[in-house]
Motif scaffolding. Structure first.
Motif, PDB file in Angstrom:
ATOM      1  N   ALA A  10      -4.562   2.493   0.516  1.00 55.50           N
ATOM      2  CA  ALA A  10      -4.956   3.435  -0.580  1.00 55.50           C
ATOM      3  C   ALA A  10      -5.378   5.011  -0.050  1.00 55.50           C
ATOM      4  N   MET A  11      -6.280   5.065   0.956  1.00 55.15           N
ATOM      5  CA  MET A  11      -6.656   6.146   1.812  1.00 55.15           C
ATOM      6  C   MET A  11      -5.493   6.886   2.562  1.00 55.15           C
ATOM      7  N   SER A  14      -3.436   8.465  -0.428  1.00 54.84           N
ATOM      8  CA  SER A  14      -3.833   9.461  -0.927  1.00 54.84           C
ATOM      9  C   SER A  14      -3.708  10.769  -0.172  1.00 54.84           C
ATOM     10  N   ARG A  15      -3.786  10.453   1.216  1.00 55.43           N
ATOM     11  CA  ARG A  15      -3.771  11.590   1.934  1.00 55.43           C
ATOM     12  C   ARG A  15      -2.258  12.118   1.958  1.00 55.43           C
ATOM     13  N   GLU A  17      -0.221  12.031  -0.685  1.00 54.07           N
ATOM     14  CA  GLU A  17      -0.195  12.991  -1.888  1.00 54.07           C
ATOM     15  C   GLU A  17      -1.030  14.239  -1.688  1.00 54.07           C
ATOM     16  N   GLU A  18      -2.176  14.180  -1.085  1.00 57.33           N
ATOM     17  CA  GLU A  18      -2.934  15.335  -0.932  1.00 57.33           C
ATOM     18  C   GLU A  18      -2.002  16.473  -0.057  1.00 57.33           C
ATOM     19  N   ASP A  21       0.502  18.000  -2.136  1.00 56.64           N
ATOM     20  CA  ASP A  21       0.310  19.189  -3.112  1.00 56.64           C
ATOM     21  C   ASP A  21      -0.029  20.128  -2.230  1.00 56.64           C
ATOM     22  N   GLN A  22      -0.634  20.086  -1.158  1.00 55.88           N
ATOM     23  CA  GLN A  22      -1.128  21.274  -0.312  1.00 55.88           C
ATOM     24  C   GLN A  22       0.278  21.980   0.132  1.00 55.88           C
TER      25      GLN A  22
END
Lengths: 544, 146
Positions: A10-11, A14-15, A17-18, A21-22
């Motif tokens: 999950a970590m 999430s990275r 997806e982050e 987005d960036q």
């Protein structure tokens, strides 16, 4: 080897997806390049001379077959069909498009990999001994401690804007194969008189323009205080490391300017405070991690020798394999240094082959070394001949581990925006020269390292022979250094004198090796002879 | 656009924050502003009277303020801890983890971006005193609960 649970997965997801987005905000113009730069750097994405370069983390250099296959697929899908294994046990891709980088990270996440903190002013990927878990001389496998540190350092909120990058190595042998004392923190797992495991901390080593060997600041940190002590070391650095000059911002400068005693005093004070804060994972977590690194199911009663009838195979066997802790097994090293090749490069096909060999012959595991080679850590001796034949057929059979042909080189001016000079052509010419003259085998162990600029990614300070590329009035010029070592007897090389052009440096290296061949005593390596006779004899031959 | 993002129920302090130097001269102030070079531990004797500590980030790349924030929280400071200056939306979740509970960015960010940044991480790997249970604790909770 370590496997993610749903938390780790999950970590990493999430990275991805982050970063997606960036990247979107950057492409939409909502983030300036200045604002985006530290974000992309913490995801391993550099802007180089010709394209973006992406550096993928290979924690402590360990890969499964599936992961190596995935790295090959990425090389084919997003790059030009090859990847470059680095001196920090990572892999870099040199031809990446920004808009494709989030998809690449998602492909990595599917095989439990990432590019988190492979650049930027943060704690980088943790490196370790490439023979961990296989070599007889270790007191314990260092990788569970490296994994514990990996998780602690991933997205550590206090340490994402350090004065400068921060590199940690963990080893657990008396023999240092990871250049531990040339890291910001070098950790050696040790056993005390009571038989307990703990960690000796060496802080403030590094290469770059001001090379320093890390002093030991504490001989024994109990294993259930490892994270707390690391956090204390980092906090003192984050608060007091220099931020006025990026060339003086590494922790080695802080330790040097404060002095070892004062830096240690401040760390101990912070450590005493942090011990009251409950930040240390329980030993049960270390034990959970350690179960992933249990020995594979080795067979017993195997023959302990290999048939040497093929002379090419015998040469490779002598040069590229090491004794394993388990009778009947060997550690085999695949050289990514074919004569005239680019050190550390591997093609899609070669990576797929190495992945297959790891799966079939080495309990699904391979390793990347800081010398830019690949290790099959657990191979039955009876399988070595079959492995060698397949390597030979794929151009991976070079029998030159730790020889003058086994050159470490940074990407240099062919790729890197920081470089002053090219490294790759120099490495290619040197390996061809020694292959042509047939002196490679006679010279024995000779570690030659080339950096294309003063940042020393090619570890030139630590080479028995080091080469530093500089810019001299607009032309590429190469300085020669002698006497460096990264091992237990860590030392920094000395510059012999005025630099050379590209062909001149190849001649100078050969002249230095001729001095060794003429002056060596029984059993001496190049480095031993150099240390005994001193630099003058070499200078005379090189410049005389 | 968000100019002051705040995660507290109490009324914001009206007094302007004074510098650490001014604070040591007129120590009845309830709000103080730390610059990157100031030592947060100089404030520890005065935590009872302080209701707001602003920590300035003149440049987003200077991370000293993260350590300052944790040091104040570790010492028991429960007043408002505000990040001011070059505070970027991508730093929000990390700043929250270090104990910041309000943000006055120089360049305001959009509420949607702030919300996305703050809800990014399902779990965390470290114990930082922000009350979140790290992954290593959750793992062993799960084991002991069978």
């Amino acid at each position: 080897m370590y496997r993610y649970d749903h938390y780790d997965q999950a970590m990493v997801d999430s990275r991805v997806e982050e970063f997606r987005d960036q990247t979107r905000r950057r492409l939409e113009g909502k983030l300036s390049e200045d604002q985006f730069k530290p974000l992309r750097l913490q995801n391993g994405l550099y802007l180089q001379l010709h394209a973006y370069m992406l550096r993928v983390a290979i924690p402590y250099g360990t890969l499964s077959g599936a992961q190596m296959h995935a790295l090959a697929d990425i090389a084919g899908k997003y790059d030009r069909g090859y990847g470059h294994f680095t001196t920090r046990q990572n892999i870099q891709y040199n031809w990446i498009k920004l808009e494709e980088a989030p998809d690449l990270l998602a492909d990595l996440a599917r095989v439990e990999m990432h590019a988190i903190q492979t650049s930027g002013n943060c704690i980088r990927n943790i490196s370790s001994d490439q023979y961990a878990g296989a070599i007889a001389d270790e007191i314990i496998d260092p990788r569970p401690y490296a994994e514990l540190l990996r998780q602690w350092s991933s997205f550590h909120p206090e340490f994402l804007a350090l004065p400068r990058k921060f590199k940690i190595a963990v080893i657990a042998s008396q023999t240092d194969r990871a250049a531990m004392k040339l890291h910001d923190i070098g950790i050696r797992m040790v056993r005390n008189d009571a038989g307990e495991i703990g960690a000796a901390f060496y802080v403030g080593g590094g290469m770059g323009r001001t090379p320093m060997i890390a002093p030991c600041i504490r001989e024994f940190v109990p294993v259930d205080q490892l994270i707390t002590y690391s956090e204390a070391c980092l906090r003192v650095y984050n608060r007091y490391g220099r931020r006025d000059n990026k060339y003086k911002a590494r922790i080695k400068i802080l330790v040097h300017e404060l002095g070892r005693e004062e830096y240690t005093r401040q760390v101990e004070e912070e450590f005493a405070h942090l011990l009251t804060q409950g930040i240390e994972p329980p030993l049960a977590e270390l034990e959970r991690i350690a179960t992933f690194f249990a020995d594979p199911p080795f067979e017993t009663g195997l023959a302990d020798d290999a048939v040497r009838s093929d002379p090419g195979f015998a040469l490779w066997l002598d040069r590229n394999t090491l004794p394993h802790k388990q009778p009947g097994y060997a550690i085999a090293v695949i050289s990514l240094k074919p004569v005239g090749g680019i050190p550390g490069d591997a093609s899609v096909e070669q990576m797929h082959l190495m992945a297959d060999l790891a799966m079939r012959y080495s309990f699904d595991e391979c390793r990347v070394t800081h010398a830019q080679n690949i290790v099959l850590p657990h191979v039955r001796k009876a399988d070595l001949f079959a492995i060698w034949q397949q390597l030979e057929a794929a151009g991976l059979g070079a029998a030159n581990l730790d020889t003058v042909e086994d050159i470490i080189a940074c990407p240099g001016l062919d790729y890197c925006s920081l470089a002053n000079a090219r490294s790759i052509p120099v490495a290619q010419k040197i390996s061809r020269r020694f292959a042509d003259t047939g002196k490679t085998a006679e010279l024995g162990e000779l570690k030659l390292k080339i950096s294309g600029c003063i940042n020393a990614c090619g570890h030139h300070h630590a080479g028995h022979i080091g080469i530093l590329g500089v810019d001299r009035k607009g032309t590429e010029n190469y300085q020669l250094l002698l006497g460096g070592s990264e091992g237990d007897d860590t030392s920094l090389g000395k510059i012999t004198g005025p630099g050379f052009d590209e062909d001149g440096i190849v001649d100078a290296v050969e002249r230095a090796t001729d001095v060794y061949l003429a002056r060596r005593r029984e059993g001496e390596r190049f480095l031993d002879t150099y240390r005994r006779v001193g630099i003058d004899a070499f200078k005379e031959a090189i410049y005389g | 656009m968000v100019e002051l993002l705040r995660f507290r129920e109490d009324e914001p302090v009206a007094d302007p924050a004074v510098t650490v130097d001014a604070f040591s001269d007129q120590s009845n102030a309830s709000a103080v502003r730390l610059e990157p070079g100031d030592d947060a531990r100089d404030l520890l004797p005065f935590l009872d009277q302080l209701r707001l500590v602003e920590i300035n980030f003149p440049s987003f790349g200077d991370g000293r303020g993260y350590s300052a924030a944790r040091i104040l929280r570790e010492a028991g400071f429960d007043g408002e801890l505000r990040a001011v200056g070059d505070v970027l939306v991508d730093q929000l979740s990390h700043m929250r983890r270090c104990g910041f509970d309000s943000f006055a960015p120089e360049k305001p960010f959009s509420p949607a971006d702030a919300q996305a940044a703050l809800s990014r991480w399902p779990q965390v790997y470290q114990a930082t005193g922000d009350g979140r249970r790290p992954i290593w604790a959750l793992r062993h909770d799960a084991q002991s609960n069978g």
